[in-house]
Design a protein around this motif. Structure first.
Motif, PDB file in Angstrom:
ATOM      1  N   UNK A  28       0.818  -1.224   0.000  1.00 20.49           N
ATOM      2  CA  UNK A  28       0.000   0.000   0.000  1.00 20.49           C
ATOM      3  C   UNK A  28       0.845   1.263   0.000  1.00 20.49           C
ATOM      4  N   UNK A  29       2.128   1.153   0.329  1.00 17.79           N
ATOM      5  CA  UNK A  29       3.004   2.322   0.305  1.00 17.79           C
ATOM      6  C   UNK A  29       3.641   2.540  -1.070  1.00 17.79           C
ATOM      7  N   UNK A  30       3.373   1.612  -1.992  1.00 16.84           N
ATOM      8  CA  UNK A  30       3.954   1.714  -3.323  1.00 16.84           C
ATOM      9  C   UNK A  30       2.922   2.041  -4.391  1.00 16.84           C
ATOM     10  N   UNK A  31       1.650   1.747  -4.122  1.00 17.37           N
ATOM     11  CA  UNK A  31       0.618   1.943  -5.146  1.00 17.37           C
ATOM     12  C   UNK A  31      -0.138   3.250  -4.908  1.00 17.37           C
ATOM     13  N   UNK A  32      -0.534   3.891  -6.021  1.00 20.42           N
ATOM     14  CA  UNK A  32      -1.366   5.097  -5.954  1.00 20.42           C
ATOM     15  C   UNK A  32      -0.718   6.270  -5.262  1.00 20.42           C
ATOM     16  N   UNK A  33       0.593   6.362  -5.338  1.00 24.55           N
ATOM     17  CA  UNK A  33       1.285   7.402  -4.578  1.00 24.55           C
ATOM     18  C   UNK A  33       0.940   8.820  -5.041  1.00 24.55           C
ATOM     19  N   UNK A  34       0.827   9.023  -6.331  1.00 23.82           N
ATOM     20  CA  UNK A  34       0.570  10.375  -6.831  1.00 23.82           C
ATOM     21  C   UNK A  34      -0.777  10.897  -6.334  1.00 23.82           C
ATOM     22  N   UNK A  35      -1.800  10.064  -6.416  1.00 21.61           N
ATOM     23  CA  UNK A  35      -3.124  10.480  -5.949  1.00 21.61           C
ATOM     24  C   UNK A  35      -3.122  10.710  -4.439  1.00 21.61           C
ATOM     25  N   UNK A  36      -2.486   9.824  -3.695  1.00 23.27           N
ATOM     26  CA  UNK A  36      -2.410   9.987  -2.237  1.00 23.27           C
ATOM     27  C   UNK A  36      -1.635  11.243  -1.869  1.00 23.27           C
ATOM     28  N   UNK A  37      -0.587  11.527  -2.625  1.00 20.71           N
ATOM     29  CA  UNK A  37       0.224  12.717  -2.356  1.00 20.71           C
ATOM     30  C   UNK A  37      -0.601  13.985  -2.565  1.00 20.71           C
ATOM     31  N   UNK A  39      -5.049  18.731   1.570  1.00 15.04           N
ATOM     32  CA  UNK A  39      -5.697  18.868   2.885  1.00 15.04           C
ATOM     33  C   UNK A  39      -4.974  19.882   3.760  1.00 15.04           C
ATOM     34  N   UNK A  40      -3.641  19.913   3.672  1.00 14.47           N
ATOM     35  CA  UNK A  40      -2.866  20.781   4.555  1.00 14.47           C
ATOM     36  C   UNK A  40      -2.249  21.981   3.846  1.00 14.47           C
ATOM     37  N   UNK A  41      -2.658  22.208   2.605  1.00  5.97           N
ATOM     38  CA  UNK A  41      -2.190  23.391   1.893  1.00  5.97           C
ATOM     39  C   UNK A  41      -0.705  23.404   1.625  1.00  5.97           C
ATOM     40  N   UNK A  42      -0.151  22.263   1.254  1.00  3.32           N
ATOM     41  CA  UNK A  42       1.278  22.163   0.960  1.00  3.32           C
ATOM     42  C   UNK A  42       1.486  22.386  -0.540  1.00  3.32           C
ATOM     43  N   UNK A  43       2.246  23.415  -0.881  1.00  2.42           N
ATOM     44  CA  UNK A  43       2.488  23.741  -2.285  1.00  2.42           C
ATOM     45  C   UNK A  43       3.412  22.716  -2.930  1.00  2.42           C
ATOM     46  N   UNK A  44       3.379  22.652  -4.250  1.00  3.97           N
ATOM     47  CA  UNK A  44       4.197  21.686  -4.989  1.00  3.97           C
ATOM     48  C   UNK A  44       5.687  21.879  -4.725  1.00  3.97           C
TER      49      UNK A  44
END
Length: 412
Positions: A184-193, A199-204
């Motif tokens: 689960x830590x390897x799949x779907x990382x881009x969407x999870x990121x 949610x926390x307003x972290x810029x790219x």
């Protein structure tokens, strides 16, 4: 089918509960397991969602909490003896200190064939004064004599228990590393990121730094806040830090952040414009790992911290203190930068170098996933634990058979 009574201190988020619940679930149907747990403390995050997800039940003994209480502990001991009489296990396997004491005493008193204990960490330094520490060391030596096998989860932990503290002879110890569900830590990382950072307003272009765990003195979060203050004062990069977890030191850590001039928000706030966020407990650790750029650990003492294994599975670089079994679960200089526990400036500079150097972050994150997948997958854990259980049971049966033959000869 051999029966295992597995005794865990509490269903609280952390490495021990993952180990115990995975063994309960994935050793079936080869072994029939009854999981027994004590009470968690108010500040700890419940891990009941794990038992629900894995589809396993458990039995709770209310008196088996973390703190020592003669009345409650004796009551828990009696309840464990009743469970052993009713369940009739072939193996009693205890996890962590309090269950390890009560469970092994109860199992020994009722002549359970095989008794196993796992050290997920130990309290022999950085927790108590010398008098109390010596009491725990001598208690563990006594219990070890009533234990058929002692499991350690790192090479360093085994060396400490055998060489530094003389808990038992080396041949009684078995190294079986943690086994985790790392996919689960390897799949779907881009969407999870995207989800976490939104949610926390972290810029790219913002560097997200995180530390995950209980807010208690042994975890040494002061070092994290002091290192963050150093980074904020010495970088031109945008930085946002996350303290993920909760516990008794939270209010003091908030005061320290204020003293160091670090503005912060809390998980209950509607927006998070400041450089530090106290998120409290979260269940979506895979999304958190995807959203972070650097994962840290600052503990005075550790066994095998799950957060660092998960960080590597998510290809995140690590900055950590060099304590306990950490050197056995990371590749120093390749997946992690480590510093001695009494060398705060080195920790500050390691964190600052990762914030400032994009190539270094990428390089340290690159090798982590392959390294931990082979070393810490739960399938390997099941194979090794099953092998140990069968070896111990066969040895016990052989000893019983030899004993019966000697008795028969003496009667002839």
């Amino acid at each position: 089918m051999p029966r295992v009574l597995r005794i865990l201190n509490r269903l609280a988020v952390g490495g021990p509960v993952l180990n115990a619940t995975y063994l309960t679930r994935y050793l079936a149907p080869e072994f029939e397991t009854l999981l027994v747990v004590g009470e968690r403390e108010n500040h700890e995050q419940s891990a009941e969602y794990l038992t629900e997800k894995l589809g396993i039940g458990y039995h709770t003994i209310p008196g088996m909490g973390r703190s020592i209480s003669p009345t409650s502990d004796f009551g828990a001991y009696r309840q464990l003896k009743k469970l052993i009489r009713d369940f009739k296990p072939d193996i009693v396997h205890t996890h962590a200190a309090k269950p390890g004491a009560l469970g092994r005493l109860a199992a020994s008193a009722l002549n359970v064939p095989v008794i196993v204990h796992t050290f997920h960490g130990h309290v022999f330094h950085s927790y108590f004064n010398s008098l109390k520490t010596n009491f725990y060391i001598n208690t563990e030596r006594y219990l070890a004599r009533r234990t058929d096998a002692i499991i350690t989860i790192s090479d360093q932990q085994k060396r400490e228990l055998v060489e530094d503290f003389a808990i038992a002879p080396a041949n009684k110890f078995h190294l079986i590393r943690l086994g985790l569900d790392l996919e689960r830590f390897e799949v779907g990382q881009e969407e999870k990121r995207r989800k976490f950072r939104s949610e926390f307003g972290v810029a790219d272009d913002e560097i997200a730094i995180g530390i995950i765990g209980r807010l208690v003195p042994i975890k040494n979060h002061d070092l994290f806040i002091n290192a963050l203050a150093h980074v904020l004062g010495n970088t031109g990069r945008k930085v946002k830090a996350f303290i993920i977890g909760d516990g008794e030191t939270r209010s003091r850590l908030e005061s320290l952040a204020t003293e160091r001039g670090i503005l912060f928000s809390q998980h209950t706030d509607s927006s998070h414009p400041h450089p530090l966020v106290f998120t409290s407990w979260r269940k979506d650790v895979d999304a958190i790992m995807a959203g972070l750029d650097i994962v840290t650990l600052t503990s005075f003492n550790e066994g095998t911290p799950v957060s660092l294994i998960e960080a590597q599975a998510a290809s995140k670089p690590i900055v950590s203190t060099r304590v306990g079994g950490i050197g056995d679960i990371v590749l120093e200089g390749k997946t992690a930068l480590l510093s001695d526990i009494n060398d705060d400036p080195s920790f500050y500079n390691n964190l600052l170098s990762l914030v400032n150097n994009d190539n270094l972050r990428q390089r340290l994150g690159y090798e982590g996933a392959d390294f931990v997948r082979e070393r810490f997958g739960y399938q390997r854990l099941m194979h090794e634990m099953s092998g140990l259980y069968h070896k111990l049971l066969d040895k016990k049966r052989s000893a019983c058979f030899s004993g019966e033959k000697r008795v028969q000869k003496s009667l002839i």
